[in-house]
Design a protein around this motif. Structure first.
Motif, PDB file in Angstrom:
ATOM      1  N   ARG A 280     -36.663  50.677   5.944  1.00 17.12           N
ATOM      2  CA  ARG A 280     -37.296  50.065   7.258  1.00 17.12           C
ATOM      3  C   ARG A 280     -38.587  49.108   6.822  1.00 17.12           C
ATOM      4  NH1 ARG A 280     -35.312  52.361  12.022  1.00 17.12           N
ATOM      5  NH2 ARG A 280     -33.942  50.277  11.919  1.00 17.12           N
ATOM      6  N   GLU A 281     -39.231  50.778   6.960  1.00 15.94           N
ATOM      7  CA  GLU A 281     -40.841  50.784   6.050  1.00 15.94           C
ATOM      8  C   GLU A 281     -40.839  49.592   4.514  1.00 15.94           C
ATOM      9  OE1 GLU A 281     -42.725  54.906   7.330  1.00 15.94           O
ATOM     10  OE2 GLU A 281     -41.197  54.871   4.840  1.00 15.94           O
ATOM     11  N   LEU A 282     -39.733  49.740   3.719  1.00 17.60           N
ATOM     12  CA  LEU A 282     -40.756  48.394   2.418  1.00 17.60           C
ATOM     13  C   LEU A 282     -39.829  47.292   3.087  1.00 17.60           C
ATOM     14  CD1 LEU A 282     -38.390  51.063  -0.143  1.00 17.60           C
ATOM     15  CD2 LEU A 282     -40.893  49.860  -0.237  1.00 17.60           C
ATOM     16  N   ALA A 283     -39.177  47.326   3.918  1.00 19.33           N
ATOM     17  CA  ALA A 283     -38.429  45.718   4.323  1.00 19.33           C
ATOM     18  C   ALA A 283     -40.056  45.300   5.318  1.00 19.33           C
ATOM     19  CB  ALA A 283     -37.373  45.687   4.933  1.00 19.33           C
ATOM     20  N   ALA A 284     -40.050  45.848   6.333  1.00 22.56           N
ATOM     21  CA  ALA A 284     -41.604  45.474   7.233  1.00 22.56           C
ATOM     22  C   ALA A 284     -42.878  45.077   6.200  1.00 22.56           C
ATOM     23  CB  ALA A 284     -42.163  46.656   7.770  1.00 22.56           C
ATOM     24  N   GLU A 285     -42.675  45.966   4.801  1.00 29.81           N
ATOM     25  CA  GLU A 285     -43.934  45.469   4.162  1.00 29.81           C
ATOM     26  C   GLU A 285     -43.703  44.407   3.014  1.00 29.81           C
ATOM     27  OE1 GLU A 285     -47.986  46.157   2.158  1.00 29.81           O
ATOM     28  OE2 GLU A 285     -46.509  47.031   4.131  1.00 29.81           O
ATOM     29  N   VAL A 286     -42.567  44.005   2.697  1.00 34.30           N
ATOM     30  CA  VAL A 286     -42.408  42.949   1.984  1.00 34.30           C
ATOM     31  C   VAL A 286     -42.410  41.918   2.745  1.00 34.30           C
ATOM     32  CG1 VAL A 286     -42.352  44.125  -0.348  1.00 34.30           C
ATOM     33  CG2 VAL A 286     -39.868  43.610   1.323  1.00 34.30           C
ATOM     34  N   GLY A 287     -41.796  41.978   3.892  1.00 27.80           N
ATOM     35  CA  GLY A 287     -41.094  40.274   4.587  1.00 27.80           C
ATOM     36  C   GLY A 287     -39.522  40.295   4.799  1.00 27.80           C
ATOM     37  N   VAL A 288     -39.044  40.629   4.277  1.00 30.95           N
ATOM     38  CA  VAL A 288     -37.743  40.815   4.041  1.00 30.95           C
ATOM     39  C   VAL A 288     -37.008  41.822   5.020  1.00 30.95           C
ATOM     40  CG1 VAL A 288     -37.823  39.614   1.412  1.00 30.95           C
ATOM     41  CG2 VAL A 288     -37.545  42.371   2.164  1.00 30.95           C
ATOM     42  N   ALA A 289     -35.656  41.169   5.854  1.00 31.10           N
ATOM     43  CA  ALA A 289     -34.626  42.647   6.479  1.00 31.10           C
ATOM     44  C   ALA A 289     -34.631  43.455   5.488  1.00 31.10           C
ATOM     45  CB  ALA A 289     -33.629  41.624   6.998  1.00 31.10           C
ATOM     46  N   PRO A 290     -33.933  44.872   6.917  1.00 33.05           N
ATOM     47  CA  PRO A 290     -33.666  46.050   5.624  1.00 33.05           C
ATOM     48  C   PRO A 290     -32.588  45.425   5.463  1.00 33.05           C
ATOM     49  CG  PRO A 290     -34.636  46.496   7.999  1.00 33.05           C
ATOM     50  CD  PRO A 290     -34.694  44.777   7.678  1.00 33.05           C
ATOM     51  N   SER A 291     -31.731  44.659   5.743  1.00 37.02           N
ATOM     52  CA  SER A 291     -30.035  45.450   4.766  1.00 37.02           C
ATOM     53  C   SER A 291     -31.080  44.318   3.695  1.00 37.02           C
ATOM     54  CB  SER A 291     -28.980  44.301   5.669  1.00 37.02           C
ATOM     55  OG  SER A 291     -30.008  42.792   5.641  1.00 37.02           O
ATOM     56  N   THR A 292     -31.443  43.738   3.317  1.00 39.48           N
ATOM     57  CA  THR A 292     -32.122  42.862   1.860  1.00 39.48           C
ATOM     58  C   THR A 292     -32.850  43.499   1.375  1.00 39.48           C
ATOM     59  OG1 THR A 292     -32.030  40.587   3.270  1.00 39.48           O
ATOM     60  CG2 THR A 292     -33.338  40.660   1.247  1.00 39.48           C
TER      61      THR A 292
END
Length: 165
Positions: A27-39
């Motif tokens: 979730r934190e990675l996704a928010a930082e890189v601008g993609v969905a958590p599943s992606t």
């Protein structure tokens, strides 16, 4: 040699973040890189399957474990034959003092990074575990005063993958 894997800017951003803190949640990675958590999960899974991500390691402070002295041992093995290399490598890797082992070119065959309690322990290690072995011709010791981590490791920038000169 392993084939390199094509990585886009999102993959590189994920790798940079995970190298700085492997405990970062999807979730934190996704928010930082601008993609969905599943992606993000799919991308990290692909990076693992392709061998780009080899695993996660826990970093420990050797001094806090009672091993406050670190050294690099340059080891020359003679004769340098395949039947001696395997057993030598396994013996050194099994030593509790060994942190890393490198097989080298040049006058030294191996570089061993060790962590010991003190100078007497380093002397014992060199005499009992290295120079007492018949195949070890020479050991040079270098004490480590200070160490810094580097990185994160990323692929070469386009146009910097070799020299045309």
């Amino acid at each position: 040699m392993a084939e390199s894997v094509a990585l886009d800017p999102v993959d590189l951003h994920i790798l940079r973040l995970l190298q700085n803190d492997a405990r970062t949640t999807y979730r934190e990675l996704a928010a930082e890189v601008g993609v969905a958590p599943s992606t993000c999960l799919d991308r990290v899974t692909r990076l693992r399957r392709s061998g780009v991500i080899l695993g996660h390691r826990l970093a420990l402070d050797p001094a806090r474990l009672g091993r406050g002295l670190q050294a690099l041992l340059m080891v020359q093995v003679r004769p340098h034959r395949r039947e001696l290399i395997g057993p030598f490598v396994e013996r050194i890797r099994a030593l509790p003092e060994s942190l890393a082992l490198f097989h080298l070119t040049g006058p030294d065959d191996y570089l061993v990074h060790v962590a010991v309690t003190d100078m007497a322990d380093l002397q014992r290690l060199v005499l009992d575990e290295f120079t007492s072995q018949r195949e070890v011709a020479r050991v040079e010791t270098r004490l480590i005063f200070q160490q810094w981590e580097c990185g994160p490791l990323l692929p070469p920038a386009p146009g910097r993958q070799g020299s045309d000169a």
